[in-house]
Design a protein around this motif. Structure first.
Motif, PDB file in Angstrom:
ATOM      1  N   UNK A   1       0.820  -1.207   0.000  1.00 58.88           N
ATOM      2  CA  UNK A   1       0.000   0.000   0.000  1.00 58.88           C
ATOM      3  C   UNK A   1       0.858   1.263   0.000  1.00 58.88           C
ATOM      4  N   UNK A   2       1.935   1.237   0.813  1.00 57.18           N
ATOM      5  CA  UNK A   2       2.801   2.413   0.872  1.00 57.18           C
ATOM      6  C   UNK A   2       3.505   2.644  -0.459  1.00 57.18           C
ATOM      7  N   UNK A  37      -0.125   8.020   7.506  1.00 58.39           N
ATOM      8  CA  UNK A  37      -1.303   7.382   8.115  1.00 58.39           C
ATOM      9  C   UNK A  37      -1.156   5.858   8.106  1.00 58.39           C
ATOM     10  N   UNK A  38      -0.721   5.317   6.993  1.00 60.25           N
ATOM     11  CA  UNK A  38      -0.554   3.861   6.887  1.00 60.25           C
ATOM     12  C   UNK A  38       0.527   3.366   7.847  1.00 60.25           C
ATOM     13  N   UNK A  39       1.578   4.146   8.023  1.00 59.12           N
ATOM     14  CA  UNK A  39       2.644   3.747   8.949  1.00 59.12           C
ATOM     15  C   UNK A  39       2.119   3.692  10.379  1.00 59.12           C
ATOM     16  N   UNK A  40       1.439   4.754  10.812  1.00 60.06           N
ATOM     17  CA  UNK A  40       0.968   4.818  12.191  1.00 60.06           C
ATOM     18  C   UNK A  40      -0.182   3.844  12.471  1.00 60.06           C
ATOM     19  N   UNK A  72      -3.317  13.191  14.445  1.00 60.80           N
ATOM     20  CA  UNK A  72      -2.597  14.228  13.711  1.00 60.80           C
ATOM     21  C   UNK A  72      -2.370  13.854  12.256  1.00 60.80           C
ATOM     22  N   UNK A  73      -1.983  12.590  12.022  1.00 61.81           N
ATOM     23  CA  UNK A  73      -1.752  12.143  10.645  1.00 61.81           C
ATOM     24  C   UNK A  73      -3.055  12.082   9.857  1.00 61.81           C
ATOM     25  N   UNK A 266      -8.475   3.136   5.572  1.00 62.24           N
ATOM     26  CA  UNK A 266      -7.102   2.845   5.185  1.00 62.24           C
ATOM     27  C   UNK A 266      -6.997   2.567   3.686  1.00 62.24           C
ATOM     28  N   UNK A 267      -8.050   1.973   3.121  1.00 64.31           N
ATOM     29  CA  UNK A 267      -8.077   1.756   1.671  1.00 64.31           C
ATOM     30  C   UNK A 267      -8.022   3.086   0.935  1.00 64.31           C
ATOM     31  N   UNK A 268      -8.724   4.076   1.467  1.00 61.99           N
ATOM     32  CA  UNK A 268      -8.721   5.403   0.839  1.00 61.99           C
ATOM     33  C   UNK A 268      -7.321   5.988   0.779  1.00 61.99           C
ATOM     34  N   UNK A 269      -6.496   5.723   1.784  1.00 65.42           N
ATOM     35  CA  UNK A 269      -5.142   6.279   1.802  1.00 65.42           C
ATOM     36  C   UNK A 269      -4.194   5.535   0.874  1.00 65.42           C
ATOM     37  N   UNK A 270      -4.635   4.404   0.323  1.00 66.61           N
ATOM     38  CA  UNK A 270      -3.737   3.583  -0.481  1.00 66.61           C
ATOM     39  C   UNK A 270      -4.097   3.520  -1.962  1.00 66.61           C
TER      40      UNK A 270
END
Length: 311
Positions: A1-2, A37-40, A72-73, A266-270
């Motif tokens: 994803x990242x 966001x994905x990391x945290x 925050x992220x 999380x899908x939205x961020x990827x």
């Protein structure tokens, strides 16, 4: 994803893809913010919890800082979408304001302000958690503080909900509605000749470049709104009616629905790279070229593909 976000960042860094500089800065910033966001929330929260016997994230000071980083992220990711929506709406609808506001310098300032403010307003979450040692096992557990005043908890919940969902939704749906209205009106331009309405070709009224810009705007912002709605609703329910409830108890349906909402967010961020590839032909061509460079590096060297993609 990242990796999809990183590829998107590099593509826009190397090529303009016929997108304005201010828009590219927004899209690159969104890629970075989504990666954070994905990391945290995925790597640190889910993977560390699942594959580590004693996650460091559950001990002090990380337990109290966890929600500050998480919210925050998320705040940064959300408000970059809002900023992109506003910037594109202004650029599409007002040439005079576009020249004054939608400059690369102003865009960089806006991105910096969003990052600073997003983490600053998440500081009150520092006092919402505490680390506790479980009886018998000696493992640390990060929990919500049960003795917090209900007014503080409800105020924090509704403030965060308004900041992350309600206000952004209002802005996004309003501006996107106005953009859609402009498309509809531009495609139904009529003139009166002898009392009869005749359709006038809309190409002169509304350029293809503007249409592509609006398609990109609507795709990015509306995908965000749709995929984040489930988490928006479940977080209000959990923080209001199930505060302090064990989140790992999947005999309760609210926990299952909440995790589904988190998964969709999380899908939205990827998936932004795929959205750009579907809506922007130039980006799609550059992406295919760079992917070929990764798969066939010997051909990339002969064709002088950017070094970033030469393995």
């Amino acid at each position: 994803m990242r990796k999809t976000n990183i590829v998107t960042l590099v593509v826009f860094w190397q090529k303009d893809c016929l997108i304005s500089t201010s828009s590219r800065y927004h899209l690159m910033a969104m890629s970075v913010a989504d990666t954070v966001v994905l990391v945290f929330l995925v790597i640190v929260e889910i993977i560390t919890k699942s594959f580590s016997v004693r996650p460091f994230w559950y001990k002090d000071p990380w337990c109290t800082l966890r929600d500050v980083f998480n919210y925050g992220s998320v705040n940064t990711s959300v408000w970059l979408v809002v900023s992109f929506t506003v910037e594109r709406f202004i650029a599409i609808n007002s040439f005079r304001l576009k020249v004054r506001i939608c400059s690369p310098r102003n865009t960089l300032v806006a991105i910096a302000v969003i990052h600073i403010c997003s983490y600053t307003v998440a500081i009150p979450h520092y006092w919402s958690n505490y680390s506790e040692v479980a009886n018998g096992t000696g493992d640390a557990i990060c929990k919500h503080k049960p003795d917090l005043p209900s007014m503080y908890v409800e105020g924090l919940v509704w403030f965060q909900t308004s900041l992350t969902y309600i206000i952004p939704y209002i802005i996004i749906f309003t501006l996107n509605g106005l953009s859609l209205r402009q498309i509809i009106l531009s495609n139904k331009v009529h003139c009166v000749t002898r009392g009869v309405f005749h359709r006038v070709p809309s190409g002169s009224q509304f350029s293809n470049q503007k249409k592509k810009s609006i398609i990109l705007l609507l795709t990015v912002s509306m995908t965000f709104a749709y995929l984040c709605t489930t988490r928006f609703i479940t977080q209000i329910i959990i923080k209001t009616f199930y505060y302090g409830t064990e989140r790992q108890d999947y005999s309760k349906s609210i926990n299952i629905v909440a995790d589904i909402g988190t998964m969709l967010e999380m899908t939205n961020t990827a998936i932004n790279m795929y959205l750009y590839a579907c809506t922007q032909s130039v980006f799609r061509r550059e992406l295919i070229q760079y992917l070929k460079a990764i798969v066939h590096p010997w051909q990339a060297k002969r064709k002088n593909v950017p070094v970033a993609f030469q393995v």
